[in-house]
Design an enzyme around this catalytic site. Structure first.
Site, PDB file in Angstrom:
ATOM      1  N   GLY A   1       0.831  -1.194   0.000  1.00  0.00           N
ATOM      2  CA  GLY A   1       0.000   0.000   0.000  1.00  0.00           C
ATOM      3  C   GLY A   1       0.859   1.233   0.000  1.00  0.00           C
ATOM      4  O   GLY A   1       2.083   1.176   0.178  1.00  0.00           O
TER       5      GLY A   1
ATOM      6  N   GLY B   1       0.922   5.042   1.644  1.00  0.00           N
ATOM      7  CA  GLY B   1       0.250   5.886   2.624  1.00  0.00           C
ATOM      8  C   GLY B   1       0.826   7.272   2.645  1.00  0.00           C
ATOM      9  O   GLY B   1       1.693   7.619   1.846  1.00  0.00           O
ATOM     10  N   ALA B   2       0.328   8.036   3.582  1.00  0.00           N
ATOM     11  CA  ALA B   2       0.773   9.417   3.707  1.00  0.00           C
ATOM     12  C   ALA B   2       2.255   9.490   4.046  1.00  0.00           C
ATOM     13  O   ALA B   2       2.897  10.499   3.820  1.00  0.00           O
ATOM     14  CB  ALA B   2      -0.031  10.108   4.789  1.00  0.00           C
TER      15      ALA B   2
ATOM     16  N   GLY C   1       4.599   7.082   3.120  1.00  0.00           N
ATOM     17  CA  GLY C   1       5.492   6.334   2.253  1.00  0.00           C
ATOM     18  C   GLY C   1       4.871   5.021   1.838  1.00  0.00           C
ATOM     19  O   GLY C   1       3.713   4.745   2.164  1.00  0.00           O
ATOM     20  N   ILE C   2       5.681   4.240   1.140  1.00  0.00           N
ATOM     21  CA  ILE C   2       5.156   2.996   0.583  1.00  0.00           C
ATOM     22  C   ILE C   2       5.414   1.847   1.557  1.00  0.00           C
ATOM     23  O   ILE C   2       6.428   1.823   2.263  1.00  0.00           O
ATOM     24  CB  ILE C   2       5.819   2.714  -0.777  1.00  0.00           C
ATOM     25  CG1 ILE C   2       5.529   3.885  -1.721  1.00  0.00           C
ATOM     26  CG2 ILE C   2       5.318   1.412  -1.386  1.00  0.00           C
ATOM     27  CD1 ILE C   2       6.262   3.817  -3.031  1.00  0.00           C
ATOM     28  N   VAL C   3       4.476   0.910   1.594  1.00  0.00           N
ATOM     29  CA  VAL C   3       4.605  -0.252   2.469  1.00  0.00           C
ATOM     30  C   VAL C   3       4.833  -1.484   1.609  1.00  0.00           C
ATOM     31  O   VAL C   3       4.114  -1.706   0.628  1.00  0.00           O
ATOM     32  CB  VAL C   3       3.333  -0.439   3.313  1.00  0.00           C
ATOM     33  CG1 VAL C   3       3.526  -1.595   4.280  1.00  0.00           C
ATOM     34  CG2 VAL C   3       3.000   0.827   4.068  1.00  0.00           C
TER      35      VAL C   3
ATOM     36  N   LYS D   1       7.718  -0.398   6.076  1.00  0.00           N
ATOM     37  CA  LYS D   1       7.272   0.921   5.625  1.00  0.00           C
ATOM     38  C   LYS D   1       8.492   1.807   5.399  1.00  0.00           C
ATOM     39  O   LYS D   1       9.302   2.015   6.296  1.00  0.00           O
ATOM     40  CB  LYS D   1       6.356   1.539   6.675  1.00  0.00           C
ATOM     41  CG  LYS D   1       5.749   2.855   6.214  1.00  0.00           C
ATOM     42  CD  LYS D   1       4.977   3.536   7.334  1.00  0.00           C
ATOM     43  CE  LYS D   1       3.913   2.657   7.927  1.00  0.00           C
ATOM     44  NZ  LYS D   1       2.559   3.122   7.629  1.00  0.00           N
TER      45      LYS D   1
ATOM     46  N   ASP E   1      -4.945  10.403  12.487  1.00  0.00           N
ATOM     47  CA  ASP E   1      -5.394   9.910  11.188  1.00  0.00           C
ATOM     48  C   ASP E   1      -6.196   8.617  11.352  1.00  0.00           C
ATOM     49  O   ASP E   1      -5.908   7.603  10.714  1.00  0.00           O
ATOM     50  CB  ASP E   1      -4.180   9.697  10.274  1.00  0.00           C
ATOM     51  CG  ASP E   1      -4.584   9.676   8.792  1.00  0.00           C
ATOM     52  OD1 ASP E   1      -5.738  10.052   8.483  1.00  0.00           O
ATOM     53  OD2 ASP E   1      -3.750   9.271   7.961  1.00  0.00           O
TER      54      ASP E   1
END
Ligand SMILES: *[C@@H]1O[C@H](CO)[C@@H](O)[C@H](O)[C@H]1NC(C)=O
Ligand SMILES: *[C@@H]1O[C@H](CO)[C@@H](O)[C@H](O)[C@H]1NC(C)=O
Ligand SMILES: *[C@@H]1O[C@H](CO)[C@@H](O)[C@H](O)[C@H]1NC(C)=O
Ligand SMILES: *[C@@H]1O[C@H](CO)[C@@H](O)[C@H](O)[C@H]1NC(C)=O
Ligand SMILES: *[C@@H]1O[C@H](CO)[C@@H](O)[C@H](O)[C@H]1NC(C)=O
Length: 784
Positions: A519, A521-522, A524-526, A542, A636
């Site tokens: 995924g 996200g805000a 960075g990439i996971v 992450k 969040d």
């Protein structure tokens, strides 16, 4: 013209002539249907009618009622008081007696105890509807199956029971019963529903004489003149009706076990013009509040409540100060404290005087649940002793004696004759103190609100981009934390509470060169990774991309805070990497993905599962806000940031990162964090960010969990439903909360919980953050 009028007059007359001609006899084969037109069989005098009585909710109750008086008081009902839909029918059959069928033709109820073929039915002027055989003997009679009311000429035998209805308008069996026991004692008692366990009676006639059984009661007689008495075996009478009774020639009489447990004989003039109503002649018991002593039940009212008698001898249940009703729609609901009870060990003030005050309730007693008896003791000592004792929610003082009580308090009563005085501990502070726990939401300026929400949806990016993001974000971060993890590569062992410090190379290998993206996200990439190659120990790695460059020490500090945060409703951080510009976090892998895909997927998860998930999130947030050593504001909270573990427990992810990203920035006002649709209004208002922003987001999320839909949904819902928070608030205000869970039978059948959840959600999304609850235990309590 005159002729036409005459015809009309004749037509108008027809129904009346039918009434006038009735002789009470009903032939086999006759039937009645539930329609708007009066549909009934009348007694010869037309005092009583048998048939379908239309209720307020547009359903019909097969029943017997006083037909001549304006309010058509119901005295008997079939089918356990369950009303039936329009178009239902009752047939008088020879072999099965009365048979009630619904419009689909399904049999709902039939008269039992048919001991022979039915020749005809008879609606007697006494109010008894009987089925007769060829010899005019009763084979079935409504008088033999009394519900909550008896009428003159009715005789109650030993073992017969009257059961009160649930409320004035809900005829299903309630928890109060009135019965002539097999030992001859006439009693009223409370059942512990749903079993039929009967508590100690709160009324008893004491007509059970073990030594001389001839003195025991054998029947309860309501004679034709309107007198009620217990007939003893030896023929003597124990009068229930005291004094003179107005004549049954001019007055109707009835005796009813009311839904609030008082057995009362009433009368009303037969020639009543519509103004008069039923007057009470006598009641049993005389004071239901002070007569009851139930060791294994709440008493007449719910737990922690207080019963007092109204002017017409009926019980009124009230919550003590600082407590509020668990179910405002239920008169007998239990009450719960609006504040944290017990020994408080959280942050903030600790002294009893700071946290609590003592309210005094004169002439009040809770006779049970003592845990300490102090004597001799003064009133002031008693009051102070309870205030200082964190175990003590209430104390009773009488005659230099102090009884300290534990929760739940039962059998509460207040009455002028009561010599006890109650001291009840009430929380000070942020807790709503009014009798209603949930503050009535302020009518909001809808347009402005909608603007904020819609605005926030489009904030900073296009709808399309948002959509892609929401779809892609965090399909998992996650990871299974098995002990094996600690045997990673070099066989090096790490202490459980310590985070593992990975090298960048290790993580690049574990993720196969950052190949499989879980995924975006805000932060960075996971990527999905596997540690301890081949054994299926997956992790979520992450890669933080927006980290501020400086702040090595802060990074370590924050990561340490996150690493020390362990709770079963949080995704656990396993390790990190901090190499030059590369900063990565390694988390448990959560196999069941995000709450978003679970909630908004093709099949709706069950209500029960959803409520469990909501509890889980609330517990996780409570931990972050109140229970862990460093308070963490998530900033969040949204369904994409809630993950589900193997057992579908809710696990909050990404906590602590907001702070990480704020390093070097002002604490109070920052660029807007969080995700559109879930952000609290204060983000837009240059106001300090507090834990209440998470509470707001939790409220929105709770509504999504309840309704299984996104907080903003422009596509599938109409304009007026597009903003979930507005729609839910409107439904709540208009009392149509069922609309929110349309088609979800499980949720609809759990109305109490549903309503509570919606109330909590609305409480959380108050615009004014000071009105929102904290995630303290009381929010959790109000959910459970
Ligand atoms: C009602 O019907 C029964 C049986 O047919 C009959 O014996 C009785 O006289 C009838 N009663 C009246 C009031 O017509
Ligand atoms: C109607 O009730 C009265 C009083 O109980 C009884 O005497 C009479 O026989 C009943 N009538 C019929 C037709 O059953
Ligand atoms: C009913 O009971 C009262 C009181 O015992 C008595 O005076 C009256 O005669 C009785 N009436 C009938 C119809 O038996
Ligand atoms: C009803 O009847 C009582 C006595 O039979 C009489 O005193 C009263 O005036 C009547 N009331 C009406 C409204 O007819
Ligand atoms: C009806 O009730 C009202 C108020 O309760 C009262 O003022 C009025 O006199 C009553 N009328 C009759 C006919 O009893």
């Amino acid at each position: 013209m005159a002729y036409a009028l005459y015809l009309l007059f004749l037509l108008l007359l027809i129904p009346f002539s039918v009434v006038a001609q009735t002789n009470g006899n009903i032939t086999v084969g006759a039937s009645l249907s539930a329609t708007d037109e009066a549909s009934s069989w009348l007694s010869p005098s037309a005092d009583f009618a048998f048939g379908f009585h239309k209720l307020d909710n547009n359903l019909f109750l097969l029943s017997i009622w006083f037909d001549k008086i304006p309010d058509k008081t119901i005295v008997w009902y079939a089918n356990e008081g369950q009303p039936v839909p329009r178009g239902s029918r009752v047939d008088l059959t020879a072999d099965r007696g009365l048979v009630l069928i619904n419009p689909q033709g399904e049999e709902l109820w039939k008269s039992l105890s048919i001991t022979g073929a039915v020749a005809y039915g008879y609606m007697n002027d006494t109010g008894n509807f009987a089925l007769k055989d060829g010899n005019s003997q009763d084979v079935w009679a409504s008088f033999r199956f009394s519900t909550d009311t008896i009428l003159p000429t009715k005789i109650m035998e030993r073992g017969e029971v009257l059961t009160a209805r649930q409320t004035e308008t809900n005829f299903s069996p309630g928890r109060f019963q009135f019965s002539l026991l097999d030992n001859g004692n006439l009693v009223s008692y409370v059942l512990n529903l749903p079993t039929n366990y009967a508590n100690e009676p709160y009324y008893h006639s004491d007509t059970n004489d073990d030594a001389n059984s001839l003195n025991s009661g054998s029947q309860v007689v309501f004679n034709g003149s309107g007198y009620m008495y217990i007939l003893r075996v030896n023929g003597q009478r124990f009068m229930l009706t005291q004094g003179d009774v107005v004549s049954t020639t001019y007055f109707y009489h009835r005796a009813t076990l009311t839904y609030d447990g008082v057995f009362t004989q009433y009368y009303q003039p037969k020639n009543s013009t519509g103004n008069e109503s039923w007057s009470a002649l006598w009641s049993a018991p005389d004071n239901i509040c002070t007569r009851s002593h139930m060791t294994q039940a709440s008493g007449i009212c719910g737990y922690n409540s207080v019963c007092r008698l109204s002017a017409d001898q009926r019980p009124i249940c009230e919550c003590p100060p600082g407590y509020s009703s668990l179910d405002p729609n239920d008169q007998f609901s239990s009450c719960r404290p609006n504040f944290i009870q017990g020994c408080y060990d959280g942050p903030g003030p600790h002294s009893s005087e700071d946290l609590y005050s003592i309210e005094e309730l004169p002439n009040t007693d809770w006779p049970f649940s003592d845990y300490m008896h102090l004597q001799p003791f003064s009133e002031g000592e008693c009051r102070n002793s309870c205030l200082q004792d964190c175990m003590c929610p209430a104390a009773i003082f009488r005659d230099q004696t102090c009884w300290k009580k534990k929760l739940p308090l039962s059998n509460g009563r207040t009455d002028r004759t009561e010599r006890s005085k109650a001291f009840i501990k009430v929380g000070k502070g942020n807790f709503p103190q009014s009798p209603r726990l949930i503050p009535t939401p302020k009518p909001r300026k809808k347009n402005q609100d909608t603007l904020i929400l819609v605005g926030s949806v489009f904030l900073g990016s296009s709808v399309f981009l948002n959509f892609i993001l929401i779809a892609a974000i965090f399909l998992g971060f996650f990871f299974i934390y098995k002990k094996k993890v600690r045997r990673i590569h070099r066989g090096e062992s790490i202490v459980e509470t310590n985070l593992h410090c990975f090298t960048y190379k290790e993580l690049a290998e574990a993720t196969n060169g950052f190949k499989e993206e879980l995924g975006k996200g805000a932060f960075g990439i996971v990527y999905k990774g596997e540690i301890d190659t081949g054994s299926g120990n997956f992790v979520a790695v992450k890669k933080l991309d927006r980290m501020v460059q400086e702040g090595e020490r802060e990074f370590k500090a924050e990561v340490n805070v996150i690493g020390q945060t362990h709770h079963k409703n949080l995704v656990r951080l396993i390790g990190f990497c901090n190499e030059g510009s590369q900063r990565l976090l390694v988390y448990e892998y959560m196999r069941n993905g995000t709450l978003a895909s679970f909630l908004f997927g093709d099949s709706k998860p069950s209500w029960n599962m959803r409520t469990q998930i909501a509890f889980g999130i609330a517990r996780g947030l409570l931990y972050l806000h109140e229970e862990c050593s460093t308070q963490i504001i998530h900033c969040d909270i949204k369904p994409q940031n809630i993950l589900l573990d193997d057992y579908y427990n809710a696990r909050i992810s990404d906590f602590g990162l907001a702070k990480l990203l704020m390093i070097g920035q002002s604490q109070t006002h920052t660029a807007i964090r969080g995700t559109k649709g879930y952000v609290a209004p204060e983000w837009f208002r240059n106001m300090p960010v507090t834990v209440k922003v998470d509470v707001y987001s939790f409220g929105v999320l709770l509504l999504e969990i309840i309704c299984c839909r996104r907080s903003v949904d422009m596509e599938t819902s109409g304009v007026e439903y597009a903003i979930l928070t507005d729609w839910a608030y409107d439904c709540y205000r208009e009392g149509t909360i069922e609309a929110l869970v349309e088609g979800d039978m499980e949720a609809m059948n759990d109305r109490t919980k549903l309503e509570r959840f919606i109330m909590v959600a609305i409480w959380c999304i108050q615009e004014d953050m000071s009105l929102r609850p904290t995630m303290k235990k009381d929010l959790l309590h109000s959910l459970v």
